[in-house]
Design a protein around this motif. Structure first.
Motif, mmCIF file in Angstrom:
data_model
loop_
_atom_site.group_PDB
_atom_site.id
_atom_site.type_symbol
_atom_site.label_atom_id
_atom_site.label_comp_id
_atom_site.label_asym_id
_atom_site.label_seq_id
_atom_site.Cartn_x
_atom_site.Cartn_y
_atom_site.Cartn_z
ATOM 1 N N SER A 1 25.650 -33.922 -8.304
ATOM 2 C CA SER A 1 24.311 -34.458 -8.549
ATOM 3 C C SER A 1 23.263 -33.706 -7.735
ATOM 4 O O SER A 1 22.110 -33.558 -8.173
ATOM 5 C CB SER A 1 24.266 -35.958 -8.254
ATOM 6 O OG SER A 1 24.840 -36.266 -7.011
ATOM 7 N N TYR B 1 26.527 -29.187 -17.213
ATOM 8 C CA TYR B 1 27.248 -30.226 -17.954
ATOM 9 C C TYR B 1 28.528 -30.633 -17.231
ATOM 10 O O TYR B 1 28.940 -31.797 -17.298
ATOM 11 C CB TYR B 1 27.521 -29.779 -19.388
ATOM 12 C CG TYR B 1 26.304 -29.945 -20.272
ATOM 13 C CD1 TYR B 1 25.872 -31.214 -20.637
ATOM 14 C CD2 TYR B 1 25.562 -28.851 -20.695
ATOM 15 C CE1 TYR B 1 24.732 -31.382 -21.417
ATOM 16 C CE2 TYR B 1 24.435 -29.008 -21.474
ATOM 17 C CZ TYR B 1 24.019 -30.280 -21.835
ATOM 18 O OH TYR B 1 22.895 -30.448 -22.598
ATOM 19 N N GLN C 1 12.037 -40.045 -22.019
ATOM 20 C CA GLN C 1 12.530 -38.786 -21.458
ATOM 21 C C GLN C 1 11.687 -38.343 -20.284
ATOM 22 O O GLN C 1 10.475 -38.567 -20.255
ATOM 23 C CB GLN C 1 12.453 -37.657 -22.504
ATOM 24 C CG GLN C 1 13.642 -37.505 -23.379
ATOM 25 C CD GLN C 1 13.559 -36.215 -24.196
ATOM 26 O OE1 GLN C 1 12.537 -35.515 -24.195
ATOM 27 N NE2 GLN C 1 14.623 -35.904 -24.890
ATOM 28 N N MET D 1 27.327 -33.120 -14.687
ATOM 29 C CA MET D 1 27.141 -34.440 -15.299
ATOM 30 C C MET D 1 28.479 -35.151 -15.448
ATOM 31 O O MET D 1 28.612 -36.350 -15.154
ATOM 32 C CB MET D 1 26.468 -34.282 -16.665
ATOM 33 C CG MET D 1 25.018 -33.878 -16.619
ATOM 34 S SD MET D 1 23.907 -35.269 -16.312
ATOM 35 C CE MET D 1 23.932 -36.081 -17.905
ATOM 36 N N ILE E 1 19.087 -42.011 -15.305
ATOM 37 C CA ILE E 1 19.650 -41.742 -16.632
ATOM 38 C C ILE E 1 20.595 -42.831 -17.134
ATOM 39 O O ILE E 1 20.871 -42.897 -18.329
ATOM 40 C CB ILE E 1 20.372 -40.378 -16.667
ATOM 41 C CG1 ILE E 1 21.614 -40.387 -15.762
ATOM 42 C CG2 ILE E 1 19.418 -39.265 -16.289
ATOM 43 C CD1 ILE E 1 22.441 -39.108 -15.849
ATOM 44 N N LEU F 1 20.342 -40.516 -9.351
ATOM 45 C CA LEU F 1 20.499 -39.931 -10.686
ATOM 46 C C LEU F 1 20.870 -41.001 -11.699
ATOM 47 O O LEU F 1 20.308 -41.058 -12.804
ATOM 48 C CB LEU F 1 21.553 -38.829 -10.670
ATOM 49 C CG LEU F 1 21.794 -38.137 -12.021
ATOM 50 C CD1 LEU F 1 20.541 -37.415 -12.500
ATOM 51 C CD2 LEU F 1 22.972 -37.171 -11.940
ATOM 52 N N LEU G 1 22.505 -30.758 -9.852
ATOM 53 C CA LEU G 1 21.670 -31.111 -11.000
ATOM 54 C C LEU G 1 20.202 -31.229 -10.607
ATOM 55 O O LEU G 1 19.323 -30.622 -11.243
ATOM 56 C CB LEU G 1 22.153 -32.429 -11.598
ATOM 57 C CG LEU G 1 23.337 -32.350 -12.546
ATOM 58 C CD1 LEU G 1 24.006 -33.707 -12.686
ATOM 59 C CD2 LEU G 1 22.896 -31.837 -13.909
ATOM 60 N N SER H 1 15.441 -31.744 -20.016
ATOM 61 C CA SER H 1 15.054 -33.138 -20.208
ATOM 62 C C SER H 1 16.187 -34.038 -19.771
ATOM 63 O O SER H 1 17.361 -33.744 -20.008
ATOM 64 C CB SER H 1 14.720 -33.420 -21.681
ATOM 65 O OG SER H 1 13.594 -32.694 -22.109
ATOM 66 N N LEU H 2 15.809 -35.147 -19.137
ATOM 67 C CA LEU H 2 16.751 -36.208 -18.810
ATOM 68 C C LEU H 2 16.376 -37.437 -19.619
ATOM 69 O O LEU H 2 15.203 -37.836 -19.641
ATOM 70 C CB LEU H 2 16.715 -36.547 -17.323
ATOM 71 C CG LEU H 2 17.260 -35.509 -16.346
ATOM 72 C CD1 LEU H 2 17.001 -35.952 -14.919
ATOM 73 C CD2 LEU H 2 18.756 -35.283 -16.568
ATOM 74 N N LEU I 1 17.079 -28.607 -11.671
ATOM 75 C CA LEU I 1 15.932 -29.081 -12.442
ATOM 76 C C LEU I 1 14.623 -28.931 -11.673
ATOM 77 O O LEU I 1 13.544 -28.991 -12.264
ATOM 78 C CB LEU I 1 16.130 -30.542 -12.835
ATOM 79 C CG LEU I 1 17.343 -30.848 -13.722
ATOM 80 C CD1 LEU I 1 17.350 -32.316 -14.107
ATOM 81 C CD2 LEU I 1 17.366 -29.975 -14.954
ATOM 82 N N LYS J 1 22.588 -37.036 -22.332
ATOM 83 C CA LYS J 1 21.418 -37.439 -21.552
ATOM 84 C C LYS J 1 20.751 -36.257 -20.871
ATOM 85 O O LYS J 1 19.637 -36.382 -20.366
ATOM 86 C CB LYS J 1 21.824 -38.496 -20.523
ATOM 87 C CG LYS J 1 22.272 -39.802 -21.169
ATOM 88 C CD LYS J 1 22.792 -40.805 -20.166
ATOM 89 C CE LYS J 1 23.223 -42.096 -20.869
ATOM 90 N NZ LYS J 1 23.786 -43.092 -19.938
ATOM 91 N N LEU J 2 21.418 -35.121 -20.844
ATOM 92 C CA LEU J 2 20.829 -33.879 -20.344
ATOM 93 C C LEU J 2 20.629 -32.932 -21.511
ATOM 94 O O LEU J 2 21.564 -32.652 -22.258
ATOM 95 C CB LEU J 2 21.745 -33.225 -19.305
ATOM 96 C CG LEU J 2 21.347 -31.831 -18.816
ATOM 97 C CD1 LEU J 2 20.048 -31.884 -18.011
ATOM 98 C CD2 LEU J 2 22.466 -31.211 -17.987
#
Length: 749
Positions: free
Chosen positions: A635, A316, A672, A319, A363, A359, A638, A664-665, A642, A301-302
């Motif tokens: 999070s 990652y 997206q 995530m 996602i 988050l 993240l 991209s998420l 971004l 998803k990332l």
């Protein structure tokens, strides 16, 4: 090293290489579970699936005998591998401890150094040097799969200690062992139950049922009840007393013994059924492959382009950390029967409502929907939505009734499939009904808060609770508005400014005027509270006056006016960040770095975001600046990397400055959110937004609405090396804005 042993150690890397060159990218290779294990990050090391009930991993103590409160330790010895853990927190679980032994068995001395350690999502391995055993772990949702290779021949054992747990003792937050059962069913199977209570949430009794099955028949199976081994096949203890079992073998050199341990909160029969349902066979690699596939689905998803190797590992891994808690115990609720999803280990919503929940709404909306449905069902059966919950019991409540913000965040973002009427009922219950035990649930000091507009020094955490309750009431007003509950909306809105009642405009610190200050039961001012980081009995919980005095996300315009206007506010913020008054290691300050957006200086938000990302977060074992708290810190990392940050409970995101050029998420329905930072340089010098477009239109504000990206969107930021005028003219919305339209309609079903 023998060639066979070398090939054995290389096997995980061969599998990874095969996956990488297959049809699906193996994102798990970019995850480093060791990030955050040191200096308080408390991140889980071992095997689990996304939001899995079971987390099987090593429990350890340091070489000088200090037990790890969360399981893992970078230095020290392994005591065994238990099946329930938290991540980013400590003081709970560590149940059903399995350990291999070579040579004569001394049940009071089962510990070993380790080497050649490997950790990946869904896989852990280490060579245990004392027994000379290679240990490997993988898992499904409710079953731990162990593979032990006994490297030398001779007397060998596979033990299970059912009295073991983390943080056992008599302290305020200690766990207590209450008793257990061990039943030997055959020379390949034992089952039973272990009973515990306590831990950080000071919860009531929880029972862990287990069924342990081996693929290799033992020569004998012995049990212990106290310090002596015996042939007794059924052992029961009702006090704090050692209890366990040992499968005994005369192993060949390099003999492999596998074990599956099913866990249940319902019964030992259910634990056995969980094994049959999830891992009926004995292929360790198949289970590991299925586990990896589940993680890759979530991690995919990332998507990143142009990131550094370090950034890839950090993001990652973040995530991965976010998707470990709360845990899905649907079908394993021992307290009540329900057709609703059941999640546990909200540890704690006080931490996760700020970043993790927003988050997941982006996602993993279906997952967030089920988590919220679980919160509502917990209210139906316990009387309150929890602020924290673990071991199937609510507790403790650190600040506000923050599940209210989680509900509002979902509501204003249009998350569907939720019974918002019952959720609203739960929110009103928080706001109107004083709890019997304020550390367990609800709002402490509620009578004073509702009658006086503030909490007095007669109650603990009066300052932090007052400002958090004021924002919780804003959340209630939002949902009331959408549901057409006009009277309740007006009532809640009247309370959103209760933080002002603790604001002393004459209080001066370091040249700045206006701070939160304690008030006595008679309404007079108490002495200023200047403790840097308070705890349970203090005026502010895990924060200070510099942080909590600037917490009013519902009306930053009003707060900035109270602080002396934009320039004074910016000067105060500069002072906070430059003089060590900001604490990135704890959640109360999560929103602070982007508050400059409200005072017309988004460029300063960019400076602070880059500074904190460079100094506080690394891809090392000490790479998280404080407790990860169920992925809350991860999070935060993240979002800030971004370049966007949610105002939890509202439908807006604030723009700071991306640290990766292209990200991209994945959103729902294949959509997206694509964020491009044009001109961003690897050194981070070009950190300032010069202009922006969102979905092809000019974006002149340093914020945008969720609705603008809910069905997918592209945010393009043109970056430069100097601050620009972009984003300064129109601050994010606040209640005090003359044009603020509070009551907007949302579509739900």
């Amino acid at each position: 090293m023998k060639l066979r042993h070398l090939l054995f150690l290389l096997l995980p890397f061969q599998i990874a290489a095969a996956q990488k060159h297959g049809s699906q990218t193996d994102y798990t290779q970019s995850v480093d579970p060791f990030i955050g294990v040191d200096w308080g990050g408390n991140t889980f090391v071992g095997s689990t699936v996304p939001f899995g009930m079971l987390k099987v991993g090593p429990d350890m103590e340091t070489f000088d005998g200090r037990r790890s409160g969360f399981g893992y330790s970078s230095n020290g010895v392994i005591l065994g591998f238990s099946h329930l853990h938290l991540s980013g927190a400590s003081g709970k679980y560590g149940n059903i401890l399995v350990a291999p032994v070579s040579g004569p068995l001394n049940i009071t001395d089962i510990k070993t150094p380790r080497t050649e350690e490997i950790a990946k999502p869904g896989y852990y391995a280490a060579t245990l040097t004392r027994p000379q055993v290679r240990a490997e772990l993988t898992s499904s949702r409710r079953v731990g799969f162990h593979r032990y290779t006994f490297l030398r021949a001779g007397e060998s054992h596979l033990t299970v200690n059912v009295a073991a747990a983390l943080n056992l003792g008599t302290g305020w937050e200690a766990q207590n062992f209450l008793g257990a059962e061990v039943h030997v069913l055959s020379n390949k199977e034992v089952q039973g139950v272990a009973r515990f209570r306590g831990g950080w949430n000071r919860g009531g009794e929880y029972r862990v049922f287990y069924d342990m099955q081996l693929d290799t028949p033992a020569t004998t199976v012995r049990t212990w009840n106290g310090s002596e081994l015996s042939a007794e096949r059924d052992v029961v203890v009702h006090t704090d007393k050692a209890i366990g079992a040992s499968f005994d073998f005369n192993a060949r050199a390099r003999q492999v013994v596998q074990a599956k341990v099913g866990i249940s909160f319902l019964s030992a029969t259910q634990a056995r059924d969980n094994i049959q349902a999830e891992i009926p066979g004995w292929s360790f690699e198949s289970v590991r492959h299925e586990n990896t596939a589940l993680w890759n689905t979530e991690l995919a998803k990332l998507q990143l382009k142009g990131e550094t190797d370090t950034q890839r590992r950090k993001l990652y891994t973040a995530m991965y950390h976010v998707m470990m808690m709360p845990v899905d115990r649907t079908g394993e609720n021992p307290v009540w029967t329900s057709t609703e999803p059941y999640y546990d280990d909200y540890y704690a919503i006080w931490d996760t409502y700020r970043t993790s929940s927003p988050l997941l709404t982006l996602i993993s909306p279906d997952r967030q929907r089920d988590i919220i449905r679980s919160l509502i069902d917990i209210y139906r059966h316990t009387g309150y939505m929890p602020d924290a919950r673990s071991g199937n019991d609510n507790g403790r409540t650190q600040g506000g009734s923050n599940a209210n913000v989680v509900i509002a965040d979902a509501y204003v973002k249009g998350l569907k499939g939720i019974d918002y009427r019952t959720a609203f009922e739960a929110m009103l219950h928080d706001a109107e009904v004083p709890p019997k035990d304020a550390q367990k649930e609800g709002r402490g000091g509620l009578k004073d808060y509702n009658e006086r507009g503030f909490i007095t020094t007669a109650d603990e955490r009066a300052g932090s609770r007052t400002v958090e309750y004021a924002y919780d009431d804003y959340a209630i007003a939002e949902v009331a508005c959408g549901l057409g509950e006009q009277g309740q909306m007006v009532k809640a809105l009247a309370r959103t400014h209760n933080f002002e009642h603790l604001w002393d405009p004459s209080m001066t610190e370091s040249g700045f005027k206006g701070f939160l200050r304690p008030r006595k039961p008679d309404g007079s001012w108490a002495e200023p509270y200047l403790v840097v980081r308070g705890t349970w009995p203090d005026f502010m919980y895990e924060g200070d006056i510099w942080t909590y005095s600037l917490y009013a996300p519902q009306d930053m315009r009003r707060l900035i006016q109270m602080a002396g206007g934009d320039q004074q506010f910016n000067d105060r913020m500069d002072f906070i960040f430059s003089r060590g008054h900001f604490d990135i290691s704890n959640e109360p300050g999560f929103l602070m770095p982007v508050l400059y957006n409200y005072s017309g200086r988004p460029d300063k938000s960019a400076d602070i975001a880059h500074l904190l990302l460079e100094k506080a977060f690394t891809d090392t074992r000490a790479g998280i600046p404080g407790n990860d708290d169920s992925g809350a810190m991860s999070s935060w990392l993240l979002f800030q990397t971004l370049g966007i940050f949610p105002v939890a409970g509202q439908d807006i995101y604030l723009i700071s400055s991306p640290s990766v050029p292209d990200a991209s998420l994945a959103l729902a329905n294949g959509k997206q959110l694509h964020i491009v930072a044009e001109g961003l340089d690897p050194s981070g010098l070009n950190r300032y937004v010069q202009s922006a477009t969102l979905n092809g239109r000019d974006l002149k504000t340093s914020w945008f609405h969720h609705a603008e990206i809910a069905d997918g969107g592209t945010l393009i930021l043109k970056m430069g090396s100097a601050p620009s005028a972009w984003g300064r003219a129109t601050p994010p919305p606040s209640l005090s804005d003359p044009s603020f339209a509070f009551c907007g309609k949302q579509e739900h079903r």
